[in-house]
Structures are given as structure tokens and as C-alpha cells.
Design an enzyme around this catalytic site. Structure first.
Site, PDB file in Angstrom:
ATOM      1  N   GLY A   1       3.555   2.206  10.652  1.00 57.41           N
ATOM      2  CA  GLY A   1       4.605   3.195  10.442  1.00 57.41           C
ATOM      3  C   GLY A   1       5.434   3.520  11.673  1.00 57.41           C
ATOM      4  O   GLY A   1       6.187   4.497  11.670  1.00 57.41           O
TER       5      GLY A   1
ATOM      6  N   HIS B   1      -9.232   1.369   5.373  1.00 57.13           N
ATOM      7  CA  HIS B   1      -7.935   1.565   6.044  1.00 57.13           C
ATOM      8  C   HIS B   1      -8.121   2.534   7.213  1.00 57.13           C
ATOM      9  O   HIS B   1      -8.890   3.494   7.124  1.00 57.13           O
ATOM     10  CB  HIS B   1      -6.904   2.108   5.048  1.00 57.13           C
ATOM     11  CG  HIS B   1      -5.511   2.020   5.572  1.00 57.13           C
ATOM     12  ND1 HIS B   1      -5.024   2.902   6.498  1.00 57.13           N
ATOM     13  CD2 HIS B   1      -4.510   1.138   5.330  1.00 57.13           C
ATOM     14  CE1 HIS B   1      -3.769   2.563   6.808  1.00 57.13           C
ATOM     15  NE2 HIS B   1      -3.436   1.491   6.109  1.00 57.13           N
TER      16      HIS B   1
ATOM     17  N   GLY C   1       3.148  -1.176   4.130  1.00 55.75           N
ATOM     18  CA  GLY C   1       3.255   0.227   3.739  1.00 55.75           C
ATOM     19  C   GLY C   1       4.671   0.582   3.339  1.00 55.75           C
ATOM     20  O   GLY C   1       5.123   0.329   2.221  1.00 55.75           O
TER      21      GLY C   1
ATOM     22  N   ASN D   1       0.879  -1.176   0.000  1.00 54.79           N
ATOM     23  CA  ASN D   1       0.000   0.000   0.000  1.00 54.79           C
ATOM     24  C   ASN D   1       0.913   1.222   0.000  1.00 54.79           C
ATOM     25  O   ASN D   1       1.528   1.532   1.014  1.00 54.79           O
ATOM     26  CB  ASN D   1      -0.895  -0.015   1.238  1.00 54.79           C
ATOM     27  CG  ASN D   1      -1.715   1.264   1.379  1.00 54.79           C
ATOM     28  OD1 ASN D   1      -1.812   2.059   0.443  1.00 54.79           O
ATOM     29  ND2 ASN D   1      -2.308   1.452   2.548  1.00 54.79           N
ATOM     30  N   TRP D   2       0.986   1.864  -1.137  1.00 59.03           N
ATOM     31  CA  TRP D   2       1.924   2.998  -1.269  1.00 59.03           C
ATOM     32  C   TRP D   2       1.405   4.279  -0.634  1.00 59.03           C
ATOM     33  O   TRP D   2       2.121   5.272  -0.567  1.00 59.03           O
ATOM     34  CB  TRP D   2       2.268   3.218  -2.753  1.00 59.03           C
ATOM     35  CG  TRP D   2       3.326   2.276  -3.266  1.00 59.03           C
ATOM     36  CD1 TRP D   2       3.713   1.090  -2.699  1.00 59.03           C
ATOM     37  CD2 TRP D   2       4.148   2.452  -4.420  1.00 59.03           C
ATOM     38  NE1 TRP D   2       4.722   0.511  -3.431  1.00 59.03           N
ATOM     39  CE2 TRP D   2       5.009   1.339  -4.504  1.00 59.03           C
ATOM     40  CE3 TRP D   2       4.238   3.432  -5.403  1.00 59.03           C
ATOM     41  CZ2 TRP D   2       5.952   1.179  -5.525  1.00 59.03           C
ATOM     42  CZ3 TRP D   2       5.179   3.278  -6.428  1.00 59.03           C
ATOM     43  CH2 TRP D   2       6.016   2.165  -6.479  1.00 59.03           C
ATOM     44  N   LYS D   3       0.130   4.280  -0.220  1.00 60.69           N
ATOM     45  CA  LYS D   3      -0.450   5.474   0.415  1.00 60.69           C
ATOM     46  C   LYS D   3      -0.202   6.705  -0.486  1.00 60.69           C
ATOM     47  O   LYS D   3      -0.273   6.568  -1.701  1.00 60.69           O
ATOM     48  CB  LYS D   3       0.094   5.631   1.839  1.00 60.69           C
ATOM     49  CG  LYS D   3      -0.082   4.328   2.645  1.00 60.69           C
ATOM     50  CD  LYS D   3       0.207   4.444   4.110  1.00 60.69           C
ATOM     51  CE  LYS D   3      -0.003   3.089   4.771  1.00 60.69           C
ATOM     52  NZ  LYS D   3       0.158   3.114   6.220  1.00 60.69           N
TER      53      LYS D   3
ATOM     54  N   SER E   1       4.101  -2.158  10.178  1.00 61.64           N
ATOM     55  CA  SER E   1       5.558  -2.305  10.351  1.00 61.64           C
ATOM     56  C   SER E   1       6.071  -3.691   9.972  1.00 61.64           C
ATOM     57  O   SER E   1       7.050  -4.177  10.550  1.00 61.64           O
ATOM     58  CB  SER E   1       5.975  -1.940  11.784  1.00 61.64           C
ATOM     59  OG  SER E   1       5.709  -0.575  12.045  1.00 61.64           O
TER      60      SER E   1
ATOM     61  N   GLU F   1      -6.402   4.884   8.223  1.00 62.43           N
ATOM     62  CA  GLU F   1      -6.111   6.289   7.898  1.00 62.43           C
ATOM     63  C   GLU F   1      -7.334   6.960   7.273  1.00 62.43           C
ATOM     64  O   GLU F   1      -7.551   8.160   7.456  1.00 62.43           O
ATOM     65  CB  GLU F   1      -4.868   6.368   6.994  1.00 62.43           C
ATOM     66  CG  GLU F   1      -3.610   6.033   7.792  1.00 62.43           C
ATOM     67  CD  GLU F   1      -2.472   5.433   6.984  1.00 62.43           C
ATOM     68  OE1 GLU F   1      -2.509   5.492   5.745  1.00 62.43           O
ATOM     69  OE2 GLU F   1      -1.553   4.889   7.626  1.00 62.43           O
TER      70      GLU F   1
ATOM     71  N   GLU G   1      -4.734  -4.594  11.045  1.00 67.92           N
ATOM     72  CA  GLU G   1      -3.663  -3.611  11.199  1.00 67.92           C
ATOM     73  C   GLU G   1      -3.835  -2.864  12.517  1.00 67.92           C
ATOM     74  O   GLU G   1      -4.665  -1.939  12.608  1.00 67.92           O
ATOM     75  CB  GLU G   1      -3.703  -2.589  10.059  1.00 67.92           C
ATOM     76  CG  GLU G   1      -3.489  -3.196   8.689  1.00 67.92           C
ATOM     77  CD  GLU G   1      -2.972  -2.158   7.704  1.00 67.92           C
ATOM     78  OE1 GLU G   1      -2.059  -2.490   6.965  1.00 67.92           O
ATOM     79  OE2 GLU G   1      -3.468  -1.014   7.703  1.00 67.92           O
TER      80      GLU G   1
END
Ligand code: G3H
Length: 250
Positions: free
Chosen positions: A169, A93, A229, A10-12, A208, A95, A163
Site C-alpha cells: 500500500g 497475511h 491489494g 485481496n480486497w481486505k 504495490s 496485517e 509480501e
């Protein structure tokens, strides 16, 4: 029941056109491990160009709208994403749940829309650190999963990603025992809703994950891959995770 490992980057909000070389390099590494299903969920601006350079990987989106069209400025429909070349999408997600206020009902509606367009779906759930510290993580995340699960949820189009928000992260991950306990709880929750098909549904770990911890995480019985990520942004970092999912050292 055997479940093919699924490893998705997932490149966000990372990646300009110059990053397409990394897409191609990751696609080439994916082609070396056909036992593993590998994908990259990219910024929408990269999906079409990445599709031409994906090698053994699939290209996915990071979100979709639940409506087919209309007055939704800045949003993308599942048909638009599919036309651009996405074959999967992430929904729910943390976020987006936090930054855009997405509810469990929104997540379920997005998953259903994606399924109707023929996309595979990765549905994310996870707990905050407060919930983890209070000892309620399994109950809270299981309830979140059941509230977000779309009607007709089935293993042939839906995967779950667990997650823990505090692990995203941060370089921190739960203990292997905690991951095993959570994934078993989520599979039991799935079974309570969809019965036997829960045995075939993939439950990914995210937060992570990297080349150093991926093999141990993915050796856990109910961990069927990873949603990655930061460590998915380059082939150098992502390739060892793909290899770990295939049970080999890269
Ligand atoms: O979707 C991916 C996750 O949020 C994990 O991100 P991370 O691997 O950078 O911790």
C-alpha cells in the site's frame, strides 16, 4: 517445470454489495485469459453473492479459523467459507500477523484446516523495513516460511505470497533484483523441506503491484503471479495485471 500464473486480488476490508459489479467485470476479464488462474479474496460478507457472478475467477477468503467449530466469537471456519463458495483462502497475511498477533504456528494450523476442507491456500510471508535495511531479508523470510509451512505442503493446494511489509500500500517496491533474489531463496527453502515439489509451487509477489510494474515483476523466473491489494478493487486497474500475467498488454 511450468507453473500456471496465479493472480489474486485481496480486497481486505473493502467492498459492499455494490462492488459485486466489479466482481463480475473482473470475472469477465479473467475468462478472457484462461491461461492465468485468477481469484478474488473478498470480505466474507460478499463471498456467497460473488460466487454467482465470478465468471472466470475463483472466489476466496482472506482468513479462516483453525478449529472446526466452537466458542470463537467473530471467527469463520473453513467449512463455513467453503459452504459460502470460497475455494481458496489467504493465511498469514502480515496485517493479520501484526493486527491479530497470529504466530507462525497459527498460520500453519490454519493452512492445514483449509486443506482438509478442500480449499487452496495462499500463505503469506514478508519482512519489515528494518529487516530489509539490516540486510537479513532472505534469511528472515526463509525462516518465517519454514516455520509457517504446514505438514504435507504441496504444490497442488498451496501457494506462497512474498509480501515485503514496507511495500504494501505504499507505492514502493523492491528492485527487480531483490525480488528475484528473494523468490529464489524461498524456492530453495521450500526445496529443503518438500524436495522436488518445490519446483511446482507457485510463489507470488505482493506489495504495490500495479498495471505498470506487473509485467516486469512476473517476468522474473521465480515469480509466478501476484497477490494484489489496492489495484484489484476495480476491473479497470486489475485487468492489465491479469493480462500481464498472460504475457500480453491489455
Ligand atoms: O494482499 C495484498 C497485499 O497486501 C498488497 O497490497 P497492495 O497491492 O495494496 O500493496
Amino acid at each position: 517445470m511450468s507453473r500456471r500464473k496465479l493472480v489474486v486480488g485481496n480486497w481486505k476490508m473493502n467492498g459492499m454489495q455494490a462492488a459485486l459489479d466489479e466482481v463480475a467485470a473482473i470475472g469477465a476479464r479473467a475468462a478472457q485469459h484462461p491461461a492465468v488462474e485468477v481469484g478474488l479474496c473478498l470480505p466474507a460478507t460478499l463471498i456467497a453473492a460473488a460466487n454467482a457472478r465470478k465468471g472466470g475467477a475463483f472466489i476466496g477468503a482472506q482468513d479462516c479459523h483453525m478449529q472446526a467449530s466452537g466458542a470463537h466469537t467473530g471467527c469463520l471456519s473453513v467449512a463455513m467459507l467453503a459452504e459460502a463458495g470460497a475455494s481458496w483462502t489467504i493465511v498469514g497475511h502480515s496485517e493479520r500477523r501484526q493486527d491479530q498477533g497470529e504466530t507462525d504456528a497459527d498460520v500453519a494450523a490454519k493452512a492445514l484446516a483449509a486443506k482438509a476442507a478442500g480449499l487452496g491456500v495462499i500463505l503469506c510471508v514478508g519482512e519489515s523495513l528494518d529487516v530489509r535495511d539490516a540486510g537479513n531479508a532472505e534469511a528472515v523470510v526463509s525462516a518465517q516460511l519454514l516455520a509457517s509451512l504446514p505438514d504435507g505442503a504441496a504444490a497442488d493446494w498451496l501457494a506462497i505470497a512474498y509480501e515485503p511489509i514496507w511495500a504494501i500500500g505504499t507505492g514502493r517496491i523492491p528492485t527487480m533484483e531483490a525480488v528475484a533474489t528473494m523468490h529464489a531463496a524461498l524456492r530453495a527453502a521450500l526445496a529443503s523441506r518438500i524436495g522436488e515439489d518445490a519446483k511446482g509451487m507457485r510463489i507470488l509477489y505482493g506489495g504495490s503491484m500495479n498495471g505498470d510494474n506487473a509485467a516486469e515483476l512476473m517476468a522474473i523466473t521465480d515469480v509466478d503471479g501476484g497477490l494484489v491489494g489496492g489495484a484489484s478493487l476495480t476491473a479497470e486497474k486489475f485487468a492489465p495485471i491479469i493480462a500481464a500475467a498472460n504475457g500480453v498488454v491489455d
